[in-house]
Design a protein around this motif. Structure first.
Motif, short mmCIF file in Angstrom:
data_model
loop_
_atom_site.label_atom_id
_atom_site.label_comp_id
_atom_site.label_asym_id
_atom_site.label_seq_id
_atom_site.Cartn_x
_atom_site.Cartn_y
_atom_site.Cartn_z
N UNK A 181 0.76 -1.25 0.24
CA UNK A 181 0.14 -0.27 0.12
C UNK A 181 1.03 0.97 -0.06
N UNK A 182 0.92 1.89 -0.80
CA UNK A 182 0.88 4.32 -0.59
C UNK A 182 0.97 3.91 1.32
N UNK A 183 2.56 4.73 0.69
CA UNK A 183 2.54 5.33 2.10
C UNK A 183 1.77 6.76 3.13
N UNK A 240 -2.17 7.76 6.87
CA UNK A 240 -3.95 8.49 6.74
C UNK A 240 -4.58 6.70 7.51
N UNK A 241 -4.19 6.46 7.13
CA UNK A 241 -4.96 4.75 8.42
C UNK A 241 -4.38 5.13 10.01
N UNK A 262 -7.04 6.12 12.79
CA UNK A 262 -6.74 5.91 14.08
C UNK A 262 -6.50 6.24 15.12
N UNK A 263 -5.49 6.91 14.78
CA UNK A 263 -5.20 8.24 16.89
C UNK A 263 -5.48 8.12 17.18
N UNK A 264 -6.57 9.29 16.15
CA UNK A 264 -7.10 10.36 16.42
C UNK A 264 -8.01 9.78 17.24
N UNK A 299 -11.83 -0.18 5.34
CA UNK A 299 -11.67 -0.18 3.86
C UNK A 299 -10.03 -0.12 3.51
N UNK A 300 -9.34 0.56 3.37
CA UNK A 300 -7.55 0.61 3.09
C UNK A 300 -7.42 -0.68 3.86
N UNK A 301 -7.48 -1.11 4.97
CA UNK A 301 -7.18 -2.08 5.65
C UNK A 301 -7.35 -3.39 5.41
#
Length: 168
Positions: free
Chosen positions: A1-3, A8-9, A13-15, A156-158
C-alpha cells in the motif's frame, strides 16, 4: 500500500483512539449530572437543566465513542457465517459491505451539517423550560459522524491491504 494510505490509517486511528478514550469519561459526567438531579429533587427544588444536560452528555458519549468502538471491532455484527471464513474472505466481504456504511454515514453527515447550519443561523433553542442552544451538541454530532466516516474509510484501506496480502 502507498505510504499516504498507511499514514492516513495511522493518523485516523490514533485520533479516534485518543478521542474515544477521552469520551469514555463523559459517562462519569453524565452520572454526576444524574446524581445531582437526584440530590436536588430530594433535598431542594429540582433543577430544570439536569435531564436535558444528561441527554446531551449521552449523545456526546456515543457519538464521539462510536469511531473508537468501530476501531476496536466491538460493533454488533450478524455472524452466521462470518466467523467460519478465512481472514481474506472476511476482508473481501468487509471491503464490499463498507460501501453501504459509507453511503449511510454520508447521508447522515449531510443531514447533520444541514441541521447544524440551521441551528447556527437561527440560534435554535430546545423547546423546554431550560431552553439551551442546540448548536453545540449538533456540532459534536457532526464531528462524531465525520470521525466515523474517516474510520470506515480506514477500514476499507485495511481490508484492501489484507486482500493484497499486506498489513497496515
Amino acid at each position: 500500500m502507498p505510504g499516504w494510505i498507511r499514514a492516513y490509517v495511522r493518523v485516523v486511528e490514533r485520533v479516534n483512539y485518543v478521542v474515544g478514550r477521552v469520551a469514555m469519561y463523559i459517562l462519569f459526567v453524565m452520572m454526576g449530572i444524574l446524581l445531582w438531579s437526584s440530590i436536588s429533587k430530594a433535598f431542594t427544588l429540582p433543577s430544570i437543566w439536569t435531564l436535558e444536560m444528561a441527554q446531551f452528555a449521552m449523545v456526546a458519549y456515543y457519538m464521539l465513542g462510536g469511531p473508537y468502538s468501530l476501531q476496536l471491532d466491538s460493533n454488533v455484527r450478524m455472524d452466521l457465517l462470518y466467523h467460519r471464513w478465512s481472514d481474506r474472505t472476511r476482508a473481501w466481504v468487509d471491503a464490499f459491505s463498507v460501501f453501504a456504511l459509507l453511503f449511510y454515514l454520508g447521508v447522515l453527515l449531510y443531514g447533520a451539517v444541514e441541521s447544524t447550519a440551521y441551528s447556527l443561523e437561527y440560534a435554535e433553542r430546545s423547546p423546554t423550560a431550560w431552553r439551551p442552544y442546540l448548536a453545540p451538541i449538533k456540532i459534536i454530532m457532526c464531528l462524531g459522524i465525520f470521525m466515523m466516516l474517516l474510520q470506515a474509510i480506514a477500514f476499507f484501506f485495511r481490508d484492501v491491504a489484507k486482500i493484497r496480502g499486506e498489513e497496515i
